[in-house]
Design an enzyme around this catalytic site. Structure first.
Site, short mmCIF file in Angstrom:
data_model
loop_
_atom_site.label_atom_id
_atom_site.label_comp_id
_atom_site.label_asym_id
_atom_site.label_seq_id
_atom_site.Cartn_x
_atom_site.Cartn_y
_atom_site.Cartn_z
N SER A 99 0.01 -32.54 -24.47
CA SER A 99 -0.47 -33.90 -24.21
C SER A 99 -1.05 -34.42 -25.52
O SER A 99 -2.25 -34.39 -25.75
CB SER A 99 -1.55 -33.89 -23.12
OG SER A 99 -1.07 -33.26 -21.97
N LYS A 173 1.64 -39.88 -20.03
CA LYS A 173 0.77 -38.76 -19.65
C LYS A 173 -0.71 -39.13 -19.80
O LYS A 173 -1.53 -38.87 -18.91
CB LYS A 173 1.10 -37.55 -20.53
CG LYS A 173 0.10 -36.42 -20.49
CD LYS A 173 0.01 -35.77 -19.13
CE LYS A 173 -1.20 -34.82 -19.09
NZ LYS A 173 -1.37 -34.22 -17.78
N LYS A 243 -10.01 -35.53 -24.26
CA LYS A 243 -8.98 -35.86 -25.27
C LYS A 243 -7.93 -36.82 -24.70
O LYS A 243 -7.60 -37.82 -25.33
CB LYS A 243 -8.29 -34.55 -25.71
CG LYS A 243 -7.07 -34.77 -26.60
CD LYS A 243 -6.04 -33.64 -26.50
CE LYS A 243 -5.54 -33.45 -25.10
NZ LYS A 243 -4.42 -32.54 -24.95
P1 NAD Z 1 -4.87 -23.55 -23.86
O1 NAD Z 1 -6.02 -23.78 -24.75
O2 NAD Z 1 -5.03 -22.66 -22.67
O3 NAD Z 1 -3.63 -22.95 -24.72
C1 NAD Z 1 -3.33 -23.34 -26.01
C2 NAD Z 1 -2.61 -22.20 -26.71
O4 NAD Z 1 -2.28 -22.62 -28.04
C3 NAD Z 1 -3.45 -20.93 -26.84
O5 NAD Z 1 -2.68 -19.81 -26.47
C4 NAD Z 1 -3.79 -20.89 -28.32
O6 NAD Z 1 -3.98 -19.57 -28.83
C5 NAD Z 1 -2.57 -21.56 -28.93
N1 NAD Z 1 -2.81 -22.10 -30.26
C6 NAD Z 1 -3.87 -22.82 -30.70
N2 NAD Z 1 -3.73 -23.13 -32.00
C7 NAD Z 1 -2.55 -22.60 -32.39
C8 NAD Z 1 -1.84 -22.59 -33.62
N3 NAD Z 1 -2.32 -23.18 -34.71
N4 NAD Z 1 -0.66 -21.93 -33.67
C9 NAD Z 1 -0.14 -21.32 -32.58
N5 NAD Z 1 -0.78 -21.30 -31.38
C10 NAD Z 1 -1.96 -21.94 -31.30
O7 NAD Z 1 -4.36 -25.01 -23.43
P2 NAD Z 1 -3.52 -25.39 -22.12
O8 NAD Z 1 -4.45 -25.64 -20.99
O9 NAD Z 1 -2.38 -24.46 -21.98
O10 NAD Z 1 -2.99 -26.83 -22.57
C11 NAD Z 1 -1.93 -26.99 -23.50
C12 NAD Z 1 -1.51 -28.45 -23.50
O11 NAD Z 1 -1.08 -28.84 -22.19
C13 NAD Z 1 -2.65 -29.41 -23.88
O12 NAD Z 1 -2.15 -30.45 -24.67
C14 NAD Z 1 -3.13 -29.92 -22.52
O13 NAD Z 1 -3.77 -31.17 -22.62
C15 NAD Z 1 -1.84 -29.95 -21.75
N6 NAD Z 1 -1.98 -29.83 -20.30
C16 NAD Z 1 -2.81 -28.90 -19.75
C17 NAD Z 1 -2.92 -28.81 -18.37
C18 NAD Z 1 -3.83 -27.79 -17.72
O14 NAD Z 1 -4.02 -27.88 -16.50
N7 NAD Z 1 -4.35 -26.81 -18.45
C19 NAD Z 1 -2.16 -29.66 -17.55
C20 NAD Z 1 -1.28 -30.57 -18.13
C21 NAD Z 1 -1.20 -30.65 -19.51
#
Ligand code: NAD
Length: 305
Positions: A99, A173, A243
């Site tokens: 997102s 989104k 965010k």
């Molecule tokens: P999260 O923090 O659980 O996962 C993020 C992952 O990215 C982690 O595994 C982290 O280690 C990795 N990461 C961070 N920096 C990195 C880098 N420089 N290189 C490689 N890997 C890296 O986040 P999430 O909840 O999975 O959300 C991910 C995206 O999906 C976000 O943009 C969020 O807004 C969106 N989203 C989340 C949800 C939800 O319910 N969690 C729902 C819809 C959309």
């Protein structure tokens, strides 16, 4: 016949179940995350592979999905020292499912296009439960032919709809989450006002849910995670919601659309993020509203059931 490969950068709350579903659909998934130990563990579980860096991943597949916290991290993953772009061959497709901020993504797309790399955005709604079930709503922006070619991968995670030019998926989104964030906040304020008046919060939720005030939060969050005082909806951080609402305001400013109600909502989520800190679940914004009110919503035993 060898399996079609897909790279996935970011295997957090959302990325990990998405990887499992890609593997289940028959793709050979190559995982990349700063947490390489977790990448190795998940690769072992799904019969996948691990790329140590995005640059290493670039040479291993024709399609790379990114599922990262925000556009600043996506930028580092694409254009940093060991970033994908440093080794990306012509013809590579990047499917940006985070997102992110649509304006940042449009800039990434222009830069990648200079080296013949195609970018589409495909953020999702449905949270961790629907990421696990493979039933996410996926909003796609960018070239339609690139979307069609990537759709088999997207279909393993949910149902994708093409909504416009590059960045349009992420604009959609952010606006979806603006509506969700506003619905949550107004509902909590209503519960606080009602409780002070003498209404029972649990009864209020029941009435809302069979009346015109019903929304996703009243239905699926208030009894389950607020009145139970659990404040853990299982995977969507307060920081991510703050965010997303901030991105919606960026879109409002970029399009010169007055949105005073949305601005108040965005300020409240930003304040809650400062107040409650990293790691808090989005439903914990209730605590800030309770601080403003000077009292807490009463715990409902029935709510926890
Ligand atoms: P999260 O923090 O659980 O996962 C993020 C992952 O990215 C982690 O595994 C982290 O280690 C990795 N990461 C961070 N920096 C990195 C880098 N420089 N290189 C490689 N890997 C890296 O986040 P999430 O909840 O999975 O959300 C991910 C995206 O999906 C976000 O943009 C969020 O807004 C969106 N989203 C989340 C949800 C939800 O319910 N969690 C729902 C819809 C959309």
């Amino acid at each position: 016949m060898s399996k079609q490969t897909v790279g996935l950068i970011g295997i957090g709350m959302m990325g990990a179940p998405m990887a499992r579903n890609m593997a289940k659909a028959g793709f050979q998934v190559i995982l990349c995350d700063v947490d390489t130990a977790r990448a190795r563990e998940l690769a072992g579980e799904i019969g996948g592979e691990v790329a140590e860096t995005p640059a290493a991943l670039a040479g291993m597949t024709e399609t790379v999905v990114t599922m990262l916290p925000n556009s600043a991290i996506v930028e580092a993953v694409l254009f940093g020292e060991t970033g994908l772009a440093s080794a990306a061959p012509k013809g590579l497709t990047v499917v940006e499912m985070s997102s992110g901020d649509p304006n940042a993504t449009i800039g990434f797309g222009a830069k990648l296009a200079e080296q013949g790399v195609q970018l589409i955005d495909a953020p999702v709604s449905g949270g961790v439960p629907r990421a696990k079930a493979g039933t996410l709503t996926i909003m796609v922006g960018g070239d339609e032919a690139v979307f069609k070619a990537a759709n088999p991968v997207l279909s393993s995670m949910g149902t994708a709809t093409h909504v416009g030019i590059l960045g349009a998926g992420q604009a959609m989104k952010a606006l979806n989450n603006l509506v969700s964030a506003g619905g949550f906040l107004i509902g909590i304020e209503a519960l606080l006002i009602g409780q002070k008046f003498g209404l029972d919060a649990g009864v209020m939720v029941d009435i809302l849910n069979s009346s015109s005030g019903m929304n996703n939060s009243t239905k699926n969050k208030f009894k389950q995670y607020v009145l139970s005082r659990d404040f853990d909806a299982g995977g969507f951080a307060l920081s991510l919601m703050a965010k997303d609402v901030g991105i919606a305001m960026n879109v409002a400013h970029a399009t010169k659309t007055p949105a005073p109600f949305s601005a108040a909502c965005a300020d409240l989520w930003a304040a809650a993020n400062n107040m409650l800190g990293q790691g808090a679940d989005h439903t914990a914004i209730t605590r800030m509203c309770e601080t403003f009110a000077g009292f807490e919503l009463e715990q409902s035993k029935e709510a926890a059931q």
